[in-house]
Motif scaffolding. Structure first.
Motif, PDB file in Angstrom:
ATOM      1  N   THR A 147      47.740  17.130  18.827  1.00  0.00           N
ATOM      2  CA  THR A 147      46.965  15.917  18.572  1.00  0.00           C
ATOM      3  C   THR A 147      47.735  14.958  17.674  1.00  0.00           C
ATOM      4  OG1 THR A 147      44.901  17.162  18.802  1.00  0.00           O
ATOM      5  CG2 THR A 147      44.779  15.028  17.695  1.00  0.00           C
ATOM      6  N   LEU A 148      48.381  15.474  16.639  1.00  0.00           N
ATOM      7  CA  LEU A 148      49.162  14.621  15.748  1.00  0.00           C
ATOM      8  C   LEU A 148      50.382  14.039  16.450  1.00  0.00           C
ATOM      9  CD1 LEU A 148      49.042  16.647  12.392  1.00  0.00           C
ATOM     10  CD2 LEU A 148      47.829  14.537  12.931  1.00  0.00           C
ATOM     11  N   VAL A 149      51.016  14.842  17.297  1.00  0.00           N
ATOM     12  CA  VAL A 149      52.199  14.352  18.002  1.00  0.00           C
ATOM     13  C   VAL A 149      51.824  13.250  18.986  1.00  0.00           C
ATOM     14  CG1 VAL A 149      54.033  15.003  19.615  1.00  0.00           C
ATOM     15  CG2 VAL A 149      53.472  16.502  17.703  1.00  0.00           C
ATOM     16  N   ASP A 150      50.643  13.358  19.600  1.00  0.00           N
ATOM     17  CA  ASP A 150      50.218  12.370  20.592  1.00  0.00           C
ATOM     18  C   ASP A 150      49.712  11.079  19.974  1.00  0.00           C
ATOM     19  OD1 ASP A 150      50.885  14.060  22.639  1.00  0.00           O
ATOM     20  OD2 ASP A 150      48.866  14.854  22.903  1.00  0.00           O
ATOM     21  N   LEU A 151      49.463  11.067  18.663  1.00  0.00           N
ATOM     22  CA  LEU A 151      48.965   9.854  18.024  1.00  0.00           C
ATOM     23  C   LEU A 151      50.034   8.763  18.021  1.00  0.00           C
ATOM     24  CD1 LEU A 151      47.029  11.190  14.898  1.00  0.00           C
ATOM     25  CD2 LEU A 151      46.047  10.181  16.955  1.00  0.00           C
ATOM     26  N   LYS A 152      49.593   7.534  17.874  1.00  0.00           N
ATOM     27  CA  LYS A 152      50.531   6.426  17.754  1.00  0.00           C
ATOM     28  C   LYS A 152      51.264   6.517  16.416  1.00  0.00           C
ATOM     29  CE  LYS A 152      47.930   3.242  20.687  1.00  0.00           C
ATOM     30  NZ  LYS A 152      47.260   1.926  20.776  1.00  0.00           N
ATOM     31  N   TRP A 153      52.406   5.845  16.369  1.00  0.00           N
ATOM     32  CA  TRP A 153      53.263   5.952  15.190  1.00  0.00           C
ATOM     33  C   TRP A 153      52.570   5.487  13.923  1.00  0.00           C
ATOM     34  CZ3 TRP A 153      57.236   8.538  13.700  1.00  0.00           C
ATOM     35  CH2 TRP A 153      58.158   9.018  14.626  1.00  0.00           C
ATOM     36  N   ARG A 154      51.784   4.430  13.983  1.00  0.00           N
ATOM     37  CA  ARG A 154      51.150   3.929  12.763  1.00  0.00           C
ATOM     38  C   ARG A 154      50.145   4.928  12.204  1.00  0.00           C
ATOM     39  NH1 ARG A 154      49.753   0.314  16.852  1.00  0.00           N
ATOM     40  NH2 ARG A 154      47.638   0.478  17.688  1.00  0.00           N
ATOM     41  N   PHE A 155      49.399   5.608  13.079  1.00  0.00           N
ATOM     42  CA  PHE A 155      48.459   6.620  12.615  1.00  0.00           C
ATOM     43  C   PHE A 155      49.189   7.869  12.138  1.00  0.00           C
ATOM     44  CE2 PHE A 155      45.965   4.258  15.876  1.00  0.00           C
ATOM     45  CZ  PHE A 155      45.084   3.654  14.987  1.00  0.00           C
ATOM     46  N   ILE A 214      50.745  29.290  -5.879  1.00  0.00           N
ATOM     47  CA  ILE A 214      49.925  28.763  -4.781  1.00  0.00           C
ATOM     48  C   ILE A 214      50.465  27.422  -4.300  1.00  0.00           C
ATOM     49  CG2 ILE A 214      47.629  27.918  -4.184  1.00  0.00           C
ATOM     50  CD1 ILE A 214      46.478  30.002  -6.103  1.00  0.00           C
ATOM     51  N   GLN A 215      50.801  26.544  -5.235  1.00  0.00           N
ATOM     52  CA  GLN A 215      51.301  25.229  -4.834  1.00  0.00           C
ATOM     53  C   GLN A 215      52.650  25.326  -4.131  1.00  0.00           C
ATOM     54  OE1 GLN A 215      51.564  22.370  -7.997  1.00  0.00           O
ATOM     55  NE2 GLN A 215      52.023  20.663  -6.610  1.00  0.00           N
ATOM     56  N   SER A 216      53.492  26.250  -4.560  1.00  0.00           N
ATOM     57  CA  SER A 216      54.796  26.400  -3.910  1.00  0.00           C
ATOM     58  C   SER A 216      54.639  26.861  -2.468  1.00  0.00           C
ATOM     59  CB  SER A 216      55.658  27.387  -4.695  1.00  0.00           C
ATOM     60  OG  SER A 216      55.889  26.923  -6.006  1.00  0.00           O
ATOM     61  N   VAL A 217      53.728  27.831  -2.243  1.00  0.00           N
ATOM     62  CA  VAL A 217      53.526  28.335  -0.884  1.00  0.00           C
ATOM     63  C   VAL A 217      52.871  27.279   0.002  1.00  0.00           C
ATOM     64  CG1 VAL A 217      52.324  30.071   0.500  1.00  0.00           C
ATOM     65  CG2 VAL A 217      53.421  30.737  -1.637  1.00  0.00           C
ATOM     66  N   LEU A 218      51.792  26.659  -0.501  1.00  0.00           N
ATOM     67  CA  LEU A 218      51.110  25.638   0.290  1.00  0.00           C
ATOM     68  C   LEU A 218      52.003  24.418   0.522  1.00  0.00           C
ATOM     69  CD1 LEU A 218      47.460  25.714  -1.130  1.00  0.00           C
ATOM     70  CD2 LEU A 218      48.332  26.691   0.996  1.00  0.00           C
ATOM     71  N   GLY A 219      52.828  24.086  -0.466  1.00  0.00           N
ATOM     72  CA  GLY A 219      53.754  22.973  -0.279  1.00  0.00           C
ATOM     73  C   GLY A 219      54.764  23.248   0.821  1.00  0.00           C
ATOM     74  N   SER A 220      55.223  24.495   0.906  1.00  0.00           N
ATOM     75  CA  SER A 220      56.163  24.851   1.975  1.00  0.00           C
ATOM     76  C   SER A 220      55.494  24.769   3.342  1.00  0.00           C
ATOM     77  CB  SER A 220      56.704  26.265   1.743  1.00  0.00           C
ATOM     78  OG  SER A 220      57.394  26.346   0.509  1.00  0.00           O
ATOM     79  N   ILE A 221      54.214  25.184   3.413  1.00  0.00           N
ATOM     80  CA  ILE A 221      53.486  25.105   4.683  1.00  0.00           C
ATOM     81  C   ILE A 221      53.282  23.646   5.092  1.00  0.00           C
ATOM     82  CG2 ILE A 221      51.283  25.614   5.802  1.00  0.00           C
ATOM     83  CD1 ILE A 221      51.111  28.129   4.079  1.00  0.00           C
ATOM     84  N   VAL A 222      52.902  22.808   4.134  1.00  0.00           N
ATOM     85  CA  VAL A 222      52.716  21.388   4.435  1.00  0.00           C
ATOM     86  C   VAL A 222      54.021  20.747   4.889  1.00  0.00           C
ATOM     87  CG1 VAL A 222      52.166  19.154   3.407  1.00  0.00           C
ATOM     88  CG2 VAL A 222      50.710  21.114   2.938  1.00  0.00           C
ATOM     89  N   ASN A 223      55.119  21.092   4.217  1.00  0.00           N
ATOM     90  CA  ASN A 223      56.420  20.543   4.610  1.00  0.00           C
ATOM     91  C   ASN A 223      56.794  20.963   6.026  1.00  0.00           C
ATOM     92  OD1 ASN A 223      56.883  19.190   2.203  1.00  0.00           O
ATOM     93  ND2 ASN A 223      57.871  20.952   1.241  1.00  0.00           N
ATOM     94  N   ALA A 224      56.604  22.247   6.331  1.00  0.00           N
ATOM     95  CA  ALA A 224      56.965  22.740   7.661  1.00  0.00           C
ATOM     96  C   ALA A 224      56.120  22.072   8.740  1.00  0.00           C
ATOM     97  CB  ALA A 224      56.787  24.262   7.713  1.00  0.00           C
ATOM     98  N   PHE A 225      54.834  21.910   8.465  1.00  0.00           N
ATOM     99  CA  PHE A 225      53.931  21.335   9.466  1.00  0.00           C
ATOM    100  C   PHE A 225      54.215  19.857   9.686  1.00  0.00           C
ATOM    101  CE2 PHE A 225      49.966  19.486  10.945  1.00  0.00           C
ATOM    102  CZ  PHE A 225      49.601  20.365  11.958  1.00  0.00           C
ATOM    103  N   MET A 226      54.278  19.093   8.608  1.00  0.00           N
ATOM    104  CA  MET A 226      54.436  17.648   8.736  1.00  0.00           C
ATOM    105  C   MET A 226      55.844  17.255   9.181  1.00  0.00           C
ATOM    106  SD  MET A 226      51.430  16.733   8.216  1.00  0.00           S
ATOM    107  CE  MET A 226      51.805  15.012   8.508  1.00  0.00           C
ATOM    108  N   VAL A 227      56.861  17.889   8.602  1.00  0.00           N
ATOM    109  CA  VAL A 227      58.234  17.570   9.020  1.00  0.00           C
ATOM    110  C   VAL A 227      58.464  17.998  10.465  1.00  0.00           C
ATOM    111  CG1 VAL A 227      60.677  18.035   8.571  1.00  0.00           C
ATOM    112  CG2 VAL A 227      59.108  17.657   6.663  1.00  0.00           C
ATOM    113  N   GLY A 228      57.893  19.165  10.839  1.00  0.00           N
ATOM    114  CA  GLY A 228      58.009  19.604  12.231  1.00  0.00           C
ATOM    115  C   GLY A 228      57.331  18.641  13.183  1.00  0.00           C
ATOM    116  N   CYS A 229      56.168  18.139  12.774  1.00  0.00           N
ATOM    117  CA  CYS A 229      55.456  17.163  13.608  1.00  0.00           C
ATOM    118  C   CYS A 229      56.272  15.884  13.774  1.00  0.00           C
ATOM    119  CB  CYS A 229      54.091  16.867  12.985  1.00  0.00           C
ATOM    120  SG  CYS A 229      53.130  15.614  13.843  1.00  0.00           S
ATOM    121  N   MET A 230      56.847  15.389  12.699  1.00  0.00           N
ATOM    122  CA  MET A 230      57.643  14.172  12.773  1.00  0.00           C
ATOM    123  C   MET A 230      58.913  14.384  13.600  1.00  0.00           C
ATOM    124  SD  MET A 230      55.959  11.834  11.215  1.00  0.00           S
ATOM    125  CE  MET A 230      57.190  10.580  10.959  1.00  0.00           C
ATOM    126  N   PHE A 231      59.520  15.556  13.462  1.00  0.00           N
ATOM    127  CA  PHE A 231      60.737  15.832  14.223  1.00  0.00           C
ATOM    128  C   PHE A 231      60.446  15.877  15.722  1.00  0.00           C
ATOM    129  CE2 PHE A 231      63.551  18.919  16.295  1.00  0.00           C
ATOM    130  CZ  PHE A 231      64.777  18.322  16.058  1.00  0.00           C
TER     131      PHE A 231
END
Length: 315
Positions: A67-75, A157-174
């Motif tokens: 769903t995130l990949v299919d969204l338009k660039w601005r969203f 907790i923040q280190s682990v969740l931050g790594s998950i957020v980075n992997a998800f969002m950077v992977g989506c953008m890539f």
């Protein structure tokens, strides 16, 4: 006495070949402009289909990555910024609450007091420490001490969740950046499709070419006729799709797209155009959609390019 007399006899132009006549294309284009055609596929290759009255919208959330990949660039960029900002604000608030509950705010200038995080004197500094922790910047000015077990747990907790957020969002953008959608801009279809005799057979022909030096690997081409039909039982099927044979049985549909190629469809008894006459064809409510599939040589990504040919057919 000579007099000019209007002659009722019309002057006949010499009969020209069909390829040289300009009255037939002009007549056809005039008839077509009178009708407003709602295309199934637009000329830029995008499907002109809008999903409405979708009740089970939760299904989009079950596959949130697609769903995130299919969204338009601005969203997509807005969500990218918002996810990181909300995460930093959330953990910054928790760091500030820990310091407030422990009483670190009341002993800022007390050298004998060991705070949870040194040099944390308000929400702004807690927010900055949250950014430094999640992005692993580590300026060294604000550090956590060993006298704060709840801070150590929050750091983990923040280190682990931050790594998950980075992997998800950077992977989506890539994935979104590497999509080969723009590859279609350098794959060009001919402006006009032609129905003409070729090797003694009546054929529908068009050309396709690649403008780039990097080729489409394992390219294959298909064509579809989009036309509503009514069955013998009286059932009406809107936008029925019929295959147009462009060399499936002979292997001509597999292309080596180094130079522009002519794609040919023989109009025989198995062709969907067999029952359509030349005079009837411009009046038909139909579309010809060409699908070119293959892998981009530079990235190895599979791509599919749609081409729209109808309204551009010449005889």
């Amino acid at each position: 006495m000579d007099q000019d007399v209007e002659s009722p006899v019309a002057i006949h132009q010499p009969k020209l070949p069909k390829q040289a006549r300009d009255d037939l294309p002009r007549h056809i284009s005039r008839d077509r402009t009178k009708r407003k055609i709602q295309r199934y596929v637009r000329k830029d290759g995008k499907c002109n289909v809008h999903h409405g009255n979708v009740r089970e919208t939760y299904r989009y959330l079950t596959d949130i990555f697609t769903t995130l990949v299919d969204l338009k660039w601005r969203f997509n960029l807005l969500i990218f910024v918002m996810v990181y900002t909300v995460t930093w604000l959330f953990f910054g608030m928790i760091w500030w609450l820990i310091a407030y509950i422990r009483g670190d705010m009341d002993h800022i200038e007390d050298p004998s007091w060991t705070p949870c995080v040194t040099n944390l004197n308000g929400f702004v500094s807690a927010f900055l420490f949250s950014i430094e922790t999640e992005t692993t910047i580590g300026y060294g000015y604000r550090v956590i001490t060993d006298k704060c077990p709840e801070g150590i747990i929050l750091l983990l907790i923040q280190s682990v969740l931050g790594s998950i957020v980075n992997a998800f969002m950077v992977g989506c953008m890539f994935v979104k950046i590497s999509q080969p959608k723009k590859r279609a801009e350098t794959l060009v279809f001919s402006t006009h499709a032609v129905i003409s005799m070729r090797d003694g057979k009546l054929c529908l022909m068009f050309r396709v070419g690649d403008l780039r030096n990097s080729h489409i690997v394992e390219a294959s081409i298909r064509a579809k006729l989009i036309k509503s039909k009514q069955t013998s039982e009286g059932e009406f099927i809107p936008l029925n799709q019929t295959d147009i044979n462009v060399g499936y049985y002979t292997g001509d549909d597999r292309l080596f797209l180094v130079s522009p190629l002519i794609i040919s469809h023989e109009i025989n008894q198995q062709s969907p155009f067999w029952e359509i006459s030349k005079a009837q064809l411009p009046k038909e409510e139909l579309e010809i959609v060409v699908i070119l599939e293959g892998m981009v040589e530079a990235t190895g990504k599979a791509c599919s390019i749609l081409g729209y040919l109808w309204d551009q057919c010449s005889f």
